[in-house]
Design a protein around this motif. Structure first.
Motif, PDB file in Angstrom:
ATOM      1  N   THR A 332       0.913  -1.253   0.082  1.00 15.73           N
ATOM      2  CA  THR A 332      -0.145  -0.004  -0.023  1.00 15.73           C
ATOM      3  C   THR A 332       0.948   1.334  -0.039  1.00 15.73           C
ATOM      4  OG1 THR A 332      -1.977  -0.979   0.922  1.00 15.73           O
ATOM      5  CG2 THR A 332      -1.757   1.212   1.297  1.00 15.73           C
ATOM      6  N   ILE A 333       1.927   1.333   0.883  1.00  9.89           N
ATOM      7  CA  ILE A 333       2.784   2.415   0.991  1.00  9.89           C
ATOM      8  C   ILE A 333       3.326   2.771  -0.335  1.00  9.89           C
ATOM      9  CG2 ILE A 333       4.783   1.422   1.820  1.00  9.89           C
ATOM     10  CD1 ILE A 333       3.277   4.851   2.629  1.00  9.89           C
ATOM     11  N   ASP A 334       3.834   1.852  -1.218  1.00 10.67           N
ATOM     12  CA  ASP A 334       4.349   2.025  -2.335  1.00 10.67           C
ATOM     13  C   ASP A 334       3.261   2.684  -3.271  1.00 10.67           C
ATOM     14  OD1 ASP A 334       6.703   1.061  -1.282  1.00 10.67           O
ATOM     15  OD2 ASP A 334       6.534  -1.103  -2.229  1.00 10.67           O
ATOM     16  N   ARG A 335       2.170   2.007  -3.583  1.00 12.29           N
ATOM     17  CA  ARG A 335       1.191   2.364  -4.310  1.00 12.29           C
ATOM     18  C   ARG A 335       0.687   3.939  -4.164  1.00 12.29           C
ATOM     19  NH1 ARG A 335      -0.516   0.581  -9.076  1.00 12.29           N
ATOM     20  NH2 ARG A 335      -2.634  -0.416  -8.683  1.00 12.29           N
ATOM     21  N   VAL A 336       0.562   4.185  -2.606  1.00 12.21           N
ATOM     22  CA  VAL A 336      -0.110   5.412  -2.363  1.00 12.21           C
ATOM     23  C   VAL A 336       1.129   6.472  -2.632  1.00 12.21           C
ATOM     24  CG1 VAL A 336      -0.691   7.027  -0.592  1.00 12.21           C
ATOM     25  CG2 VAL A 336      -1.548   4.800  -0.701  1.00 12.21           C
ATOM     26  N   SER A 337       2.414   6.189  -2.471  1.00 12.41           N
ATOM     27  CA  SER A 337       3.336   7.189  -2.498  1.00 12.41           C
ATOM     28  C   SER A 337       3.542   7.535  -4.090  1.00 12.41           C
ATOM     29  CB  SER A 337       4.713   6.624  -2.129  1.00 12.41           C
ATOM     30  OG  SER A 337       4.877   6.410  -0.863  1.00 12.41           O
ATOM     31  N   GLN A 338       3.062   6.706  -4.948  1.00 10.90           N
ATOM     32  CA  GLN A 338       2.993   6.719  -6.453  1.00 10.90           C
ATOM     33  C   GLN A 338       1.797   7.566  -7.077  1.00 10.90           C
ATOM     34  OE1 GLN A 338       3.645   2.789  -7.795  1.00 10.90           O
ATOM     35  NE2 GLN A 338       5.570   2.706  -6.825  1.00 10.90           N
ATOM     36  N   GLY A 339       0.801   7.838  -5.882  1.00 11.23           N
ATOM     37  CA  GLY A 339      -0.353   8.592  -6.330  1.00 11.23           C
ATOM     38  C   GLY A 339      -1.412   7.684  -6.740  1.00 11.23           C
ATOM     39  N   ASN A 340      -1.530   6.283  -6.610  1.00 11.17           N
ATOM     40  CA  ASN A 340      -2.488   5.591  -6.916  1.00 11.17           C
ATOM     41  C   ASN A 340      -3.809   5.747  -6.306  1.00 11.17           C
ATOM     42  OD1 ASN A 340      -3.169   2.829  -8.375  1.00 11.17           O
ATOM     43  ND2 ASN A 340      -3.909   2.158  -6.304  1.00 11.17           N
TER      44      ASN A 340
END
Length: 547
Positions: A332-340
């Protein structure tokens, strides 16, 4: 690690309800002629694209309980993704608040609608709706996903009654069931490729419910373009996993994550390990074997596998959403950091003493040692662990080893991941962070423990699973009710506008404004920031023990 006796349940037999013709089971809401409805039901009858639904009058609200959002996950649908619910003829009398997905009952921590010791009806994919009676439309929609380690819990708990939220917020409130345990969260693709992805079927149930809500909530007076998804514990983990799916904006527009972020969603390697453990412990070698088992037999095998897991932490991470690379694309933190999750406003927070909750089931929790903590302490931080322990001790003079370990676990599992997620999402939407500090002021109290905020945010003031809570309510009802009113107002204001109130600033790394919920709610900038910063070397990926 210590073992929690709360999950030790002897296998018990119980009679399941027999499927009736069509898509309903004995005792549930069933289609009826309009002439057979009471006046109260006729006043709460709506028409949807799948059929007419008659609710029940409850003051200024209409309540609809037991609406099927998916086909029964039974027969050929067992272990399969949720399928669409069929249309029905006549009018569905939505007054059945009894549905509980299969589980051994744990009344010490859950607020069940009946006193059954074991629930075995797999036809359980139903939701409930609370809707104000007036003809207004485009009301904000609040959808709640319950917790329970993906083993316990249900949408029909009295503490999750949506009446106060619906009335205070002039909102549509929805609660939903989803499959639990082996029925919803075991990856069976290794046994048969046709079942690949079954390890996230519980998550797919929740997505199916949110999709149904988007399609039909306007019929209840709700705005499908203004949906706030709320989850606590496993419910929050699930919503976090949805933030890592493609286009989560299709499901909800705001999210409130109570005591849970994507950090405690499982990695693919942990899911693989747990699945292998389940097969090895139970002797299951084929889909045919699983499908031939009764619900009671499945629950017995599930308990056997949980008993063989690595204590409380193993149990807590045995079932639930996982990063499969297909539905949940990445941590989740990776995807959210990318603006998902761009555009999804967020409230995320934790309780001050989350893990002391488990001491009511096993007092040894309070005496947990640093060696026991090693099971889950991140190996990447091993070289600085002694310095971290010293820092936590320095901030808590006289604290026991158990107190220090629980404080570190609380930060690792809940508080710091919440700040990390809020910081990441603050680049793409409004984000807010809270810490819940209220605790009963009596001898039974364990502190501001896991689930302690629930009686307040629902306004039900039901303190199931919170030692000392009922006694605190009896002695201090006025202040408790006032705190609840403030939290209900903040949650519903956020659902309506994306802003929980002028007194609660958005979360920025420059200030780290945090709302501290207690009798006198206060915003504190960067609380316990020295301890938060000790975790800067850890990325909080999906959980995998000893990594």
């Amino acid at each position: 690690m210590f073992t929690l006796t709360r999950w030790r349940r002897a296998a018990a037999a119980a009679a399941g309800l027999t499927l009736a013709a069509g898509f309903f089971t004995a005792g549930c809401g069933a289609p009826a002629d309009a002439d057979a409805l009471t006046a109260g039901q006729r006043n709460c009858t709506i028409t949807t694209s799948v059929g007419r639904i008659a609710g029940v009058t409850a003051g200024n609200l209409c309540t609809y309980k037991g609406i099927p959002y998916a086909a029964p996950p039974t027969g050929d649908n067992r272990f399969r993704p949720p399928q669409p619910a069929a249309r029905w003829k006549g009018t569905l009398r939505a007054s059945d608040g009894s549905r509980v997905c299969p589980q051994y009952a744990d009344p010490s921590s859950e607020d069940y609608p009946s006193n059954q010791k074991v629930f075995t009806n797999e036809d359980c994919l139903y939701l409930n709706v609370w809707a104000p009676k007036s003809g207004r439309t485009h009301r904000p929609v609040i959808v709640y996903i319950h917790g329970g380690a993906a083993i316990f819990g249900n949408a029909n708990e009295a503490r999750y009654d949506g009446s106060t939220l619906a009335t205070t917020g002039d909102a549509i409130v929805v609660t939903l069931n989803y499959r639990l345990g082996v029925l919803g969260w075991t990856e069976l693709g290794g046994l048969d490729p046709k079942y690949r992805g079954s390890g996230n079927n519980g998550l797919r149930d929740q997505i199916a419910a949110l999709t149904w809500i988007r399609q039909h909530v306007a019929d209840f007076g709700g705005d499908p373009g203004n949906v706030t998804a709320v989850g606590e514990s496993e419910g929050a983990f699930s919503l976090s996993a949805m933030l890592a799916t493609d286009h989560p904006q299709r499901l909800f527009h705001r999210a409130i994550l109570e005591s849970g972020t994507g950090y405690l969603d499982r990695s693919a390697s942990l899911e693989k390990k747990n699945t292998a453990s389940f097969f090895a412990t139970t002797g299951i070698k084929s889909i045919g074997q699983l499908r031939a088992l009764s619900t009671v037999q499945l629950l017995g095998l599930q308990e056997k596998a949980l008993e063989a897991s690595a204590g409380a932490i193993g149990r807590a991470t045995y079932f639930g959403a996982y990063v499969d690379g297909t539905l949940v694309k990445a941590p989740t933190i990776d995807r959210v950091s990318q603006g998902n999750a761009r555009g999804i406003d967020l409230i995320v927070g934790s309780n001050r003493d989350e893990f002391r909750y488990f001491a009511q089931f096993d007092p040894r929790v309070l005496s947990i040692t640093q060696p026991q903590y090693s099971v889950v302490f991140p190996t990447v931080l091993a070289k600085q662990r002694a310095a971290m322990v010293a820092a936590y001790q320095g901030a808590r003079p006289g604290a026991s080893e158990g107190d220090i370990v629980l404080a570190m676990i609380n930060d690792q599992a809940m508080r710091v991941p919440a700040t990390r997620l809020a910081a990441a999402q603050s680049r793409f939407a409004r984000s807010y962070v809270y810490q819940f500090d209220w605790a009963p002021n009596n001898a039974k109290s364990l502190g501001a423990i896991h689930t302690a905020e629930l009686p307040f945010v629902f306004g039900t003031l039901r303190f199931t699973g919170i030692p000392g809570g009922a006694e605190a309510l009896q002695s201090d009802r006025t202040r408790i009710a006032a705190l609840s009113k403030q939290m209900v107002t903040a949650w519903t204001t956020f659902a309506r506008t994306g802003n929980p109130g002028d007194r609660w600033p958005t979360y920025r790394t420059s200030t780290r404004a945090t709302m501290i919920w207690n009798y006198s709610p206060t915003v504190v900038n960067a609380p316990r920031d020295t301890e938060r910063a000790l975790w800067n070397g850890y990325t909080f990926p999906a959980v995998d023990l000893n990594t």
